[in-house]
Write a protein that holds these residues in place. Structure first.
Motif, PDB file in Angstrom:
ATOM      1  N   GLY A 192      -6.591 -10.355  -2.279  1.00 15.09           N
ATOM      2  CA  GLY A 192      -6.450 -11.011  -0.979  1.00 15.09           C
ATOM      3  C   GLY A 192      -6.205 -10.025   0.142  1.00 15.09           C
ATOM      4  N   LEU A 193      -5.422  -8.984  -0.117  1.00 14.94           N
ATOM      5  CA  LEU A 193      -5.172  -7.971   0.907  1.00 14.94           C
ATOM      6  C   LEU A 193      -6.448  -7.210   1.253  1.00 14.94           C
ATOM      7  CD1 LEU A 193      -1.735  -6.593  -0.339  1.00 14.94           C
ATOM      8  CD2 LEU A 193      -2.159  -7.646   1.899  1.00 14.94           C
ATOM      9  N   GLY A 229     -11.394   3.191   2.916  1.00  9.29           N
ATOM     10  CA  GLY A 229     -10.404   4.219   3.206  1.00  9.29           C
ATOM     11  C   GLY A 229      -9.495   3.872   4.369  1.00  9.29           C
ATOM     12  N   PHE A 230     -10.080   3.362   5.455  1.00 11.45           N
ATOM     13  CA  PHE A 230      -9.263   3.016   6.625  1.00 11.45           C
ATOM     14  C   PHE A 230      -8.681   1.616   6.498  1.00 11.45           C
ATOM     15  CE2 PHE A 230      -8.473   1.267  10.808  1.00 11.45           C
ATOM     16  CZ  PHE A 230      -7.838   2.301  11.477  1.00 11.45           C
ATOM     17  N   TRP A 231      -9.550   0.616   6.351  1.00 13.48           N
ATOM     18  CA  TRP A 231      -9.077  -0.759   6.454  1.00 13.48           C
ATOM     19  C   TRP A 231      -8.327  -1.240   5.213  1.00 13.48           C
ATOM     20  CZ3 TRP A 231      -8.201  -3.140  10.678  1.00 13.48           C
ATOM     21  CH2 TRP A 231      -8.919  -2.805  11.828  1.00 13.48           C
ATOM     22  N   LEU A 236      -3.019  -1.995   2.325  1.00 14.36           N
ATOM     23  CA  LEU A 236      -2.407  -1.765   1.009  1.00 14.36           C
ATOM     24  C   LEU A 236      -1.252  -0.769   1.077  1.00 14.36           C
ATOM     25  CD1 LEU A 236      -5.638  -1.602  -1.171  1.00 14.36           C
ATOM     26  CD2 LEU A 236      -3.910  -3.419  -1.219  1.00 14.36           C
ATOM     27  N   ASP A 237      -0.985  -0.250   2.263  1.00  6.77           N
ATOM     28  CA  ASP A 237       0.050   0.764   2.445  1.00  6.77           C
ATOM     29  C   ASP A 237       1.423   0.112   2.653  1.00  6.77           C
ATOM     30  OD1 ASP A 237       1.424   3.136   2.896  1.00  6.77           O
ATOM     31  OD2 ASP A 237       0.789   3.294   4.986  1.00  6.77           O
ATOM     32  N   GLY A 238       1.930  -0.531   1.624  1.00  5.22           N
ATOM     33  CA  GLY A 238       3.285  -1.076   1.655  1.00  5.22           C
ATOM     34  C   GLY A 238       3.476  -2.266   2.561  1.00  5.22           C
ATOM     35  N   ARG A 239       2.398  -2.965   2.909  1.00  2.00           N
ATOM     36  CA  ARG A 239       2.512  -4.119   3.801  1.00  2.00           C
ATOM     37  C   ARG A 239       2.579  -5.393   2.976  1.00  2.00           C
ATOM     38  NH1 ARG A 239       0.102  -0.074   6.917  1.00  2.00           N
ATOM     39  NH2 ARG A 239       0.757  -0.107   9.102  1.00  2.00           N
ATOM     40  N   ASP A 240       3.786  -5.911   2.830  1.00  2.00           N
ATOM     41  CA  ASP A 240       4.034  -7.081   1.997  1.00  2.00           C
ATOM     42  C   ASP A 240       3.294  -8.297   2.541  1.00  2.00           C
ATOM     43  OD1 ASP A 240       6.236  -8.343  -0.062  1.00  2.00           O
ATOM     44  OD2 ASP A 240       5.854  -9.690   1.619  1.00  2.00           O
ATOM     45  N   PRO A 241       2.583  -9.061   1.686  1.00  2.00           N
ATOM     46  CA  PRO A 241       1.795 -10.199   2.167  1.00  2.00           C
ATOM     47  C   PRO A 241       2.611 -11.255   2.916  1.00  2.00           C
ATOM     48  CG  PRO A 241       1.067  -9.569  -0.018  1.00  2.00           C
ATOM     49  CD  PRO A 241       2.285  -8.761   0.268  1.00  2.00           C
TER      50      PRO A 241
END
Length: 343
Positions: A192-193, A229-231, A236-241
């Motif tokens: 989903g992320l 790589g960017f989006w 996915l860089d530690g951003r809790d859903p």
């Protein structure tokens, strides 16, 4: 520069009536508060951003110079550092985290600014995207306190079109079966992320950005490399859903007209702003197009519309390219040299 401090908000009652017990606001500061407390800049964070993500606009020799100003960067409620779904105990944890309005954000920040530092005047409030929304809200909630504002790539009221874009983002995330209505465990809904990131990719930069293959300026070697790589890497860089969804609700429901005393009248709220203002939309921003902010400025006094030229769209305000950074920095420098709206 990513160390931060915690301000205890205590029992914090939201605009919708829920009370977060033991709420807290994470923040950091740059520079020193001068003797008469006249050098204060408040620079709120943005959707999913943390205080260190604002540092591209802070530095010696820049408008936001910590040798000259005392810069406070409060982390939004919901961003994972301040009280958020991911760090709040039951019963308001995860999917049960209460709705937080932009007005709530400024109530918390005002408590920080006044109770911790004893500040009565703010020389400038500025911010990107949701940080711009908070900038407008500061000027409406505390017109007696804010001397200047410079919202960039953001709006005082979330448009219907913007709301619909965010519905797509939200649906991509929540459709992942692992999401489980927000009650996922240690395994995050990464499918989903990644889907959310792909939806976002079509909006964050302009059509012209993709036509010109400007992702190459960021070091990506192909469109797919940029999307992954960017989006995907970004979300996915530690951003809790659940944190993302909490902030998304705040964004979708942003409107300075919902400030107590205005009864939903956005135009009256904008007219109440006393601060000297430079409003900076980006030329090809698909979230917050210049015509939306032209409307906002038409209802403000002592306000100038200054469009950031170029093809970088919404991410003109992200610090992604030097040209746009220089444009924003120059406007901030000019604004800080102008008399404040309270003078």
């Amino acid at each position: 520069m990513n160390d931060h401090q915690i301000f205890d908000l205590g029992d914090f009652t939201t605009q919708h009536g829920a009370t977060l017990r033991g709420a807290f606001l994470a923040y950091t500061t740059y520079g020193e508060l001068n003797a008469d407390k006249s050098n204060v800049i408040v620079y709120p964070t943005w959707y999913s951003g943390r205080h260190w993500d604002n540092e591209w606009l802070i530095g010696r020799g820049m408008a936001l110079d910590p040798d000259q100003y005392f810069i406070i960067v409060p982390n939004m409620l919901g961003n994972g550092l301040s009280s958020s779904p991911s760090n709040t105990p039951a019963p308001y944890d995860r999917a049960r985290f209460p709705h937080i309005t932009v007005h709530d954000q400024i109530v918390a920040q005002h408590k920080l600014v006044t109770e911790v530092f004893g500040i009565e005047r703010i020389a400038l409030v500025t911010g990107w995207s949701m940080g711009a929304g908070q900038t407008y809200q500061w000027a409406v909630s505390h017109p007696e306190m804010v001397e200047r504002i410079a919202p960039f790539c953001g709006s005082p009221r979330t448009s219907i079109h913007n709301f619909v874009f965010l519905e797509g983002v939200k649906s991509a995330l929540t459709a992942d079966s692992v999401f489980a209505g927000g009650w996922y465990g240690e395994q995050w809904p990464t499918t989903g992320l990644r889907a959310l990131a792909r939806v976002y990719a079509g909006w964050g930069f302009s059509q012209a950005f993709y036509w010109e293959k400007s992702w190459e300026e960021l070091g990506y070697t192909s469109l797919e490399d940029f999307l992954v790589g960017f989006w995907e890497g970004f979300f996915l860089d530690g951003r809790d859903p659940n944190n993302l969804l909490a902030m998304l609700w705040t964004w979708q429901n942003g409107d300075v007209g919902r400030t107590p005393g205005f009864d939903g009248d956005t135009e009256a709220a904008l007219a109440s702003i006393k601060a000297t203002s430079i409003v900076m939309p980006a030329e090809k921003d698909l979230y917050f197009p210049p015509e939306d902010e032209e409307w906002a400025v038409s209802h403000m006094t002592n306000a100038e519309l200054r469009v950031i030229p170029g093809i970088w769209g919404h991410f003109a305000g992200h610090g992604s390219n030097p040209k746009d950074t220089a444009f924003i920095d120059a406007a901030l420098r000019e604004l800080l040299a102008k008399p404040g709206g309270l003078d």
